[in-house]
Design a protein around this motif. Structure first.
Motif, short mmCIF file in Angstrom:
data_model
loop_
_atom_site.label_atom_id
_atom_site.label_comp_id
_atom_site.label_asym_id
_atom_site.label_seq_id
_atom_site.Cartn_x
_atom_site.Cartn_y
_atom_site.Cartn_z
N MET A 135 0.65 -1.21 0.01
CA MET A 135 -0.04 0.09 -0.05
C MET A 135 0.78 1.30 -0.18
O MET A 135 0.32 2.27 -0.38
CB MET A 135 -0.85 -0.02 1.04
CG MET A 135 -1.79 -1.44 1.38
SD MET A 135 -3.01 -1.16 2.42
CE MET A 135 -4.03 0.04 1.86
N LEU A 136 2.23 1.13 0.55
CA LEU A 136 2.69 2.39 0.65
C LEU A 136 4.02 2.41 -0.34
O LEU A 136 4.21 3.39 -0.90
CB LEU A 136 3.43 2.81 2.11
CG LEU A 136 2.09 2.93 2.91
CD1 LEU A 136 2.80 2.89 4.72
CD2 LEU A 136 1.40 4.14 2.87
N LEU A 143 1.33 4.55 -2.09
CA LEU A 143 0.90 5.84 -1.95
C LEU A 143 2.23 6.72 -2.17
O LEU A 143 2.18 7.72 -2.84
CB LEU A 143 0.59 5.98 -0.67
CG LEU A 143 0.05 7.48 -0.26
CD1 LEU A 143 -1.00 7.79 -0.80
CD2 LEU A 143 -0.25 7.46 1.23
N ARG A 146 2.74 7.20 -5.81
CA ARG A 146 1.59 8.20 -6.40
C ARG A 146 2.00 9.63 -6.07
O ARG A 146 1.51 10.45 -6.67
CB ARG A 146 0.27 7.92 -6.05
CG ARG A 146 -0.15 6.55 -6.66
CD ARG A 146 -1.68 6.34 -6.56
NE ARG A 146 -1.84 4.89 -5.69
CZ ARG A 146 -3.07 4.76 -5.32
NH1 ARG A 146 -4.06 5.60 -5.81
NH2 ARG A 146 -3.23 3.65 -4.56
N TRP B 28 -4.38 4.42 6.68
CA TRP B 28 -4.16 4.04 5.16
C TRP B 28 -5.18 3.02 5.09
O TRP B 28 -5.91 2.60 4.01
CB TRP B 28 -3.18 4.44 4.68
CG TRP B 28 -3.25 4.45 3.22
CD1 TRP B 28 -2.62 3.63 2.34
CD2 TRP B 28 -3.64 5.38 2.36
NE1 TRP B 28 -2.58 4.04 0.93
CE2 TRP B 28 -3.46 5.31 1.03
CE3 TRP B 28 -4.54 6.66 2.78
CZ2 TRP B 28 -3.96 5.83 0.02
CZ3 TRP B 28 -4.98 7.24 1.64
CH2 TRP B 28 -4.85 7.09 0.12
N ILE B 43 -6.32 7.37 -9.05
CA ILE B 43 -5.21 8.34 -8.93
C ILE B 43 -5.68 9.80 -9.47
O ILE B 43 -6.44 9.84 -10.37
CB ILE B 43 -4.22 7.88 -10.11
CG1 ILE B 43 -3.61 6.47 -9.94
CG2 ILE B 43 -3.04 8.91 -10.43
CD1 ILE B 43 -2.83 5.89 -10.87
N PRO B 45 -4.61 9.49 -5.48
CA PRO B 45 -5.49 8.77 -4.22
C PRO B 45 -6.71 9.32 -3.69
O PRO B 45 -6.23 10.70 -3.37
CB PRO B 45 -4.34 8.42 -3.24
CG PRO B 45 -3.18 8.95 -3.60
CD PRO B 45 -3.27 9.59 -4.92
N TRP B 238 -7.34 -4.61 -4.27
CA TRP B 238 -6.81 -3.84 -3.11
C TRP B 238 -7.77 -3.42 -1.97
O TRP B 238 -7.49 -3.52 -0.84
CB TRP B 238 -6.38 -2.40 -3.45
CG TRP B 238 -5.11 -2.64 -4.28
CD1 TRP B 238 -5.19 -3.03 -5.60
CD2 TRP B 238 -3.83 -2.50 -3.94
NE1 TRP B 238 -4.04 -2.91 -5.97
CE2 TRP B 238 -2.99 -2.81 -4.95
CE3 TRP B 238 -3.19 -2.03 -2.84
CZ2 TRP B 238 -1.52 -2.81 -5.01
CZ3 TRP B 238 -1.73 -2.09 -2.65
CH2 TRP B 238 -1.03 -2.47 -3.68
N MET B 241 -8.26 -6.78 -0.10
CA MET B 241 -7.44 -7.13 0.62
C MET B 241 -7.21 -6.21 2.00
O MET B 241 -6.84 -6.89 2.99
CB MET B 241 -5.87 -6.92 0.00
CG MET B 241 -4.65 -7.04 0.56
SD MET B 241 -3.41 -6.41 -0.42
CE MET B 241 -3.34 -4.70 0.21
#
Lengths: 302, 273
Positions: A135-136, A143, A146, B28, B43, B45, B238, B241
């Motif tokens: 995720m990071l 993230l 991004r 997050w 995108i 986020p 995602w 998960m």
């Protein structure tokens, strides 16, 4: 009122129950599942035993240790283990000290903020590996990537480009709360008067920290380092779930190498020799921790 | 504003900031778990989105998720029950009837926690294989009980030795035997200690992944193993998960919040006063 320590308090013999019955079951379980298996590990470390070829067994003396110690992969894993433990110790102790000083003062919402800070400690290591890896730090969907793209930078594949620092970051994130809580406990025994006295003597914030707080915490910091070392020497799930020891051998630590030898290559003898080495390494530190614990036990009621 | 007050404000702000930074990865995860699949990969986020329980529901609806969740519950609670059953009498004996050897016994019990699991995994694996205990959730619970026993014994012992011995003596004068003394006198006043030892044991067992990864596979594996199977990110959903991980983390995190002090005390064995 002073009470005698529970450890030294005399008891009339007649009133004494049979302690073997009370203590025995717990001790038996520990002997059967920790002490005997370790003796068997030592036994296997002297034998040839491959699970793929179980007929070919026998005593090989120090052969397993020989092939382990001459294997460059082994030394790489030892080095990785020491780098991981050392770096995480450094990060967690420095960050823990910093946060402990912050959270030592009273401020509105302190309990909530502290609860948030220590939360990473309760996240299962597998999930924290997943959060950081997917995720990071993921080079496309993560993230960080991004945000980097948003800022016009090229995204970095953190676990490929900086595998060990990434693992150190991940593991430190989980262990900073532990260091923080221990140091906070240590700080609480520092009297406000000592700090006031330093202020009256004209100490600035840094001098106060350096000459009053840090010396007071010396013993606590020692314990943090020792306990964390013992727990960090066993780090496994974070690596299993993020890098699988790679890329190459970059994040293969001793526990992970033993796992690979035993359950990847089925070389029980060599894996056992590595395991004996790991236990010896942990015991070097454990001896000192146990001495501290023993001394505090002697001190009686806390 | 005076300088001292301003410095205080800055420190407070810094503390809030630290809290945010440390908690952010968890936040997050939770946010992504509450997103729809489309919002999760948007995108840039999305920070603002309509929360939905769709992903949570889908994660829970998978039959294998329910099985792994149940395995986590059984191994955590089963191991805790066993550890308590063995630790309560042991801690009681050491706290109220110490002998010359009590200190050494206690230190020895604690020392077993310092043994790295890799030091015993090979023989344990081979024994489990021969006993046909591999991939058995109760056998996993047994190993968790072994793993947590030192922490549970220590937590209870540290509490028991603070209890005035007079309580026990009064009961004994009334003719209570050992087991009555334990169940009718000691346990009723030891609720907090038993609760925190249990909480600790459940948290540690729930989060454990070395034994579960090596000793279980499809049938008995708890959530830790299931979540580890997401490690290849390719082709993943995602939000699902994240939702699955969130449900795996949330219950013990709440327990951890409740037990933060006991947790540290339990894991340091009195080395920090």
């Amino acid at each position: 009122m002073t009470r005698t320590s529970a450890l030294t308090r005399p008891r009339p013999r007649s009133a004494r129950p049979n302690t073997l019955w009370l203590l025995g079951p717990a001790m038996l379980l520990l002997i059967v599942w920790t002490q005997i298996p370790f003796i068997l590990t030592v036994y296997h470390s002297f034998r040839r035993f491959n699970l793929l070829n179980p007929e070919r067994q026998g005593f090989v003396g120090l052969g397993n240790f020989g092939s382990l110690l001459t294997d460059p992969i082994f030394w790489t894993s030892v080095q990785n283990t020491l780098v991981l433990v050392g770096s995480v110790l450094l990060v967690t102790v420095v960050a823990g000290l910093f946060l402990a000083v912050l959270f030592y003062q009273d401020f509105p919402g302190r309990a909530l903020a502290r609860t948030l800070v220590i939360s990473p400690f309760f996240v299962m290591p597998v999930v924290s590996a997943l959060i950081w890896k997917n995720m990071l730090m993921h080079p496309v969907y993560g993230l960080f990537a991004r945000v980097a793209e948003g800022l016009g930078q090229r995204p970095v594949d953190w676990l490929a480009a900086y595998p060990m620092p990434s693992i150190v970051l991940m593991v430190s994130w989980q262990w900073i709360p532990f260091a923080l809580l221990l140091i906070l406990t240590g700080l609480q025994s520092l009297s406000k008067e000592q700090l006031e006295a330093a202020k009256i003597d004209g100490a600035n914030a840094w001098q106060e920290f350096r000459y009053v707080i840090v010396p007071h915490l010396a013993q606590t910091l020692g314990v943090v380092v020792m306990l964390e070392t013992i727990f960090l020497l066993t780090v496994f799930a974070e690596i299993y779930a993020s890098t699988s020891g790679g890329p190459g051998l970059a994040t293969t630590t001793l526990p992970y190498l033993i796992y690979l030898k035993a359950f990847g290559e089925y070389r029980i003898g060599v894996a056992a020799a590595g395991a004996v080495f790991a236990v010896v390494l942990a015991n070097v530190v454990a001896v000192f921790v146990l001495r501290t614990i023993g001394r505090n036990l002697q001190g009686g009621r806390t | 504003m005076s300088r001292a007050r301003r410095a205080r404000w800055e420190l407070t702000l810094l503390a809030y900031l630290a809290a945010l930074v440390m908690f952010f990865p968890i936040l997050w995860l939770f946010l992504t778990g509450l997103k729809s699949e489309g919002d999760a990969i948007a995108i840039p986020p999305k920070l603002l989105f309509t929360p939905t329980l769709e992903s949570v529901r889908e994660a829970l609806a998978r039959s294998d998720y329910a099985r792994h969740f149940l395995n986590s519950v059984v191994s955590a609670l089963g191991s805790t029950a066993l550890a308590l059953a063995l630790a309560i009498p042991a801690a009681y004996s050491m706290a109220f009837y110490p002998t010359k050897r009590t200190k050494d016994t206690l230190l020895w019990i604690i020392s077993t926690k310092m043994m790295p699991p890799v030091g015993v995994i090979i023989p344990v694996y081979l024994i489990f294989r021969d006993l046909r205990w591999l991939d058995n959730v109760w056998a996993l619970a047994l190993m968790y009980a072994v793993m947590n026993l030192p922490v549970v014994v220590w937590t209870l012992y540290a509490y028991f030795r603070e209890i005035p011995h007079e309580i026990m003596e009064a009961a004994r004068v009334d003719g209570a035997g050992t087991s009555q003394e334990l169940t009718r006198v000691l346990l009723p006043v030891s609720g907090p200690a038993v609760a925190s030892a249990a909480l600790l044991s459940v948290i540690l067992a729930w989060n454990e992944a070395f034994w579960s990864l090596n000793l279980t596979s499809a049938q008995a594996s708890p959530l830790s193993v299931y979540v580890a199977s997401f490690k290849t990110a390719e082709g993943l959903f995602w939000a699902k998960m994240s939702a699955a991980s969130m449900i795996a983390v949330l219950p013990v995190m709440v327990m951890g919040w409740l037990a933060q002090r006991q947790l540290v005390r339990g894991l340091t064995f009195g080395a920090v006063k």
